[in-house]
Write a protein that holds these residues in place. Sequence first.
Motif, short mmCIF file in Angstrom:
data_model
loop_
_atom_site.label_atom_id
_atom_site.label_comp_id
_atom_site.label_asym_id
_atom_site.label_seq_id
_atom_site.Cartn_x
_atom_site.Cartn_y
_atom_site.Cartn_z
N ILE A 22 45.75 34.30 50.01
CA ILE A 22 44.36 34.78 49.99
C ILE A 22 43.42 33.77 50.63
CG2 ILE A 22 42.40 35.27 48.45
CD1 ILE A 22 44.39 36.66 46.58
N THR A 23 43.55 32.51 50.23
CA THR A 23 42.63 31.49 50.76
C THR A 23 42.88 31.23 52.25
OG1 THR A 23 44.16 29.78 49.93
CG2 THR A 23 42.26 30.33 48.54
N SER A 24 44.15 31.30 52.68
CA SER A 24 44.46 31.11 54.11
C SER A 24 43.86 32.24 54.93
CB SER A 24 45.97 31.06 54.31
OG SER A 24 46.53 29.98 53.59
N TRP A 25 44.05 33.46 54.45
CA TRP A 25 43.48 34.62 55.17
C TRP A 25 41.96 34.51 55.20
CZ3 TRP A 25 39.90 38.26 53.98
CH2 TRP A 25 39.78 39.34 54.87
N ARG A 82 36.68 27.53 37.05
CA ARG A 82 37.71 26.68 37.66
C ARG A 82 38.00 27.10 39.10
NH1 ARG A 82 42.60 27.23 34.11
NH2 ARG A 82 43.54 25.70 35.49
N ILE A 83 37.97 28.40 39.38
CA ILE A 83 38.20 28.89 40.74
C ILE A 83 37.08 28.42 41.67
CG2 ILE A 83 38.21 30.96 42.19
CD1 ILE A 83 39.77 32.34 39.89
N PHE A 84 35.84 28.61 41.22
CA PHE A 84 34.71 28.13 42.02
C PHE A 84 34.83 26.62 42.28
CE2 PHE A 84 32.14 31.95 40.72
CZ PHE A 84 31.89 32.40 42.01
N SER A 85 35.19 25.89 41.23
CA SER A 85 35.30 24.43 41.36
C SER A 85 36.39 24.05 42.35
CB SER A 85 35.59 23.81 39.99
OG SER A 85 34.56 24.09 39.07
N ALA A 86 37.54 24.74 42.27
CA ALA A 86 38.67 24.42 43.15
C ALA A 86 38.33 24.67 44.61
CB ALA A 86 39.90 25.23 42.74
N VAL A 87 37.70 25.82 44.89
CA VAL A 87 37.34 26.15 46.28
C VAL A 87 36.29 25.17 46.80
CG1 VAL A 87 36.40 27.92 47.80
CG2 VAL A 87 37.92 28.59 45.94
N LEU A 117 33.22 26.76 56.49
CA LEU A 117 33.54 26.41 55.10
C LEU A 117 32.61 27.11 54.12
CD1 LEU A 117 34.25 22.57 55.42
CD2 LEU A 117 35.90 24.38 54.99
N LEU A 118 31.33 27.22 54.49
CA LEU A 118 30.37 27.89 53.61
C LEU A 118 30.72 29.36 53.44
CD1 LEU A 118 27.74 27.70 51.98
CD2 LEU A 118 26.50 28.27 54.10
N VAL A 119 30.99 30.03 54.56
CA VAL A 119 31.36 31.45 54.50
C VAL A 119 32.67 31.62 53.74
CG1 VAL A 119 32.02 33.47 55.87
CG2 VAL A 119 30.12 32.01 56.62
N ASN A 120 33.63 30.73 54.01
CA ASN A 120 34.93 30.80 53.35
C ASN A 120 34.81 30.60 51.84
OD1 ASN A 120 37.97 30.62 53.24
ND2 ASN A 120 37.41 28.59 52.46
N PHE A 121 33.88 29.73 51.42
CA PHE A 121 33.70 29.49 49.99
C PHE A 121 33.40 30.79 49.25
CE2 PHE A 121 30.67 28.81 46.52
CZ PHE A 121 31.44 28.05 45.66
N PHE A 122 32.47 31.58 49.80
CA PHE A 122 32.09 32.83 49.13
C PHE A 122 33.19 33.88 49.22
CE2 PHE A 122 27.89 30.92 50.01
CZ PHE A 122 27.38 30.93 48.73
N SER A 125 36.58 32.56 47.08
CA SER A 125 36.36 32.55 45.63
C SER A 125 36.18 33.96 45.10
CB SER A 125 35.15 31.68 45.27
OG SER A 125 33.99 32.13 45.94
N SER A 126 35.48 34.81 45.87
CA SER A 126 35.30 36.21 45.44
C SER A 126 36.63 36.93 45.37
CB SER A 126 34.35 36.94 46.39
OG SER A 126 33.08 36.33 46.39
N LEU A 127 37.48 36.74 46.38
CA LEU A 127 38.78 37.42 46.40
C LEU A 127 39.69 36.93 45.27
CD1 LEU A 127 39.51 37.51 50.25
CD2 LEU A 127 38.91 39.44 48.76
N LEU A 128 39.68 35.63 45.00
CA LEU A 128 40.51 35.09 43.92
C LEU A 128 40.07 35.63 42.55
CD1 LEU A 128 40.79 31.36 45.08
CD2 LEU A 128 42.63 33.05 45.04
N ILE A 129 38.75 35.74 42.38
CA ILE A 129 38.25 36.28 41.11
C ILE A 129 38.55 37.77 41.00
CG2 ILE A 129 36.12 36.79 39.84
CD1 ILE A 129 35.03 34.12 41.03
#
Length: 641
Positions: A22-25, A82-87, A117-122, A125-129
């Motif tokens: 998910i994070t790679s994509w 924790r997900i937000f923190s990790a990303v 990185l800013l766009v990827n953060f949102f 993290s949204s997809l992981l949640i």
Amino acid sequence: MKLFLLNKSLPKWIILLIDQVITSWSFVFSFLLIRQFEFTDLLRGHFTIYVGLYCLVYLWTSFFMRIHTGLIRYSGTQDIYRIFSAVLIASLIYGIALGILVGPMFHLRSVNIYIVLLVNFFISSSLLIMLRLAAKGLFYYIKKSTTGDRETVLIYGSNGFSLLVKQALDTSGMGRYVIAGFIDDNPNKVDKSIQQVRVYRGKDIKKLHKSLHVHKLIVPSEDLKTEDKKKTIEKAVELGIKVLTVPPTSEWMTGQLRLNQIQDLKIEDLLQRPPIVIENKKVSRDLRGKRVLITGGAGSIGSEVVRQVLSYDPEMVIICDQAESPLHELQLEIEEIFPEANLKLCIADIQNFNRMYALFKEYQPQFVYHAAAYKHVPMMENNPSEAILTNVLGTKNLADLSVTFDVEKFVMISTDKAVNPTNIMGASKRIAEIYIQSLNSVSQQSGKEEGIGLAKQTRFITTRFGNVLGSNGSVIPRFRSQIQKGGPITVTHPDITRYFMTIPEAVQLVLEAGTMGKGGEIFIFDMGEPVKIVNLAKKMIKLAGLTPGIDIDIVYSGLRPGEKLYEELLNEEETTIPTHHHKIKISKVREYEYSSVVSDVDDLLSLSKNGEEVKAVKKMKVMVPEFLSKNSRFEELDMAN
């Protein structure tokens, strides 16, 4: 398939792999989005280095923060944090590594990587949640569809603790419960919704029982003592709604509520009154640094005296009892709760003067709380000599030794059965009261009386109260056992009535009375309203979720030997004087001359030791003229007078 999904959880490495995909994509998509999908330009650039570095950084970060170790089905706000923190941490590390190490090494040109990185953060993290919320929703959907009968419940209160209970039931309830609403009489909350659940008034419970088919009311233990809440609970019980209690959050194992911690409401909880406020400073001033002897210390009342006395930091507590096993159990409990306490455990019979003399001589107690006694009315009616020797001789031994060894205060725990006694037990306790009161009068005189070594004034105090909830031999454990066996419940008479008080409440008042006593008083306690035993039995049946007369029968066995319908705290000739504590009054009783009492007591003890039961009981009736036997073989002695 559904059961497999419910009982199995994904291995940690699969969750880690899914998160990595998910994070790679997400990173690739963010990169392409910022570059406006210029694929040809990307192929000539360092795209693989950017992506590869991010994958390594996030893999290390998520592994270090253990994002993959939790059960997805139980994800909560903490997991989202924790997900937000990790990303965020992965993005910061990536930016630093790219700018300091990798960028200069490969001569990477700027591609607005920080915007990526800013766009990827949102996005990531949204997809992981969303993944976790979707998995959690699927789990509960499957769980609900596989669960058979579900119970509709109400939760009392709408405060933070009640919300924790709801969340715990949602996550741990395995789909067994449908939360129909909260019950709360706070006008600011009624008819509003909290976490998609409506708040209702307490008076609406009858309507909710019919319309929503409510099965149970769950009451957090903190909310049991308020009067309005008790009324709602009693209304629920009358409607046949089973009432359950939840322990305080401090007792939740690993911070989560377990289903086995949700217990049936006990009748003791329902009969409790608002907590008693006592003057702890005065009690502490009396007991701190003192040597305290507690007789009957392994019993239900005596053991609570031990616990409460220990909280006031005495120098030593001497616990005396005949019962070996209960004394051992109490020792283990006290050593765990009060590891620094100076305990002396003595197996001894208070009838044995020499044994008690040795105990007083060795430990030199300054306070005596006398709880040792035979208390079972029918048993003592059949064994009057033992009742007299323990309750009268035992008390006399302790009282005399208290004077001899300069004890400051002697507090005797008596009973309401000593008032207008109808049985041997009550009469024996009344004679014990008379003896220590007359001895107190002597101890207040200056100098020495013949046969009594008086160096100090020992103050003798009597406390008198009724039945205590949960005590050894109490009717409540017996009813509970009969209900568990399917009934019937046996009640001696449809009109029999008793006063009830909790053990901690009674002992608190004993300590307070002991502190305020100047010597010679009989303190009586406010026992509240009397309770009809048959109503108590019906309420206990309903608390068990059963119906009286249908599921459990109530049968009347007839009054037992020595038993009377109503207990009293005062006889007709007694009046009371108020004290500074509204729950404690002083009974004004007839005073007796010590020499006359000693002569009568000696005669009584002589008859008892010689096994002359009838003569001994006759002597008791002379000493206590109001003693009239009921349902007893000794009634003929009353007719002869």
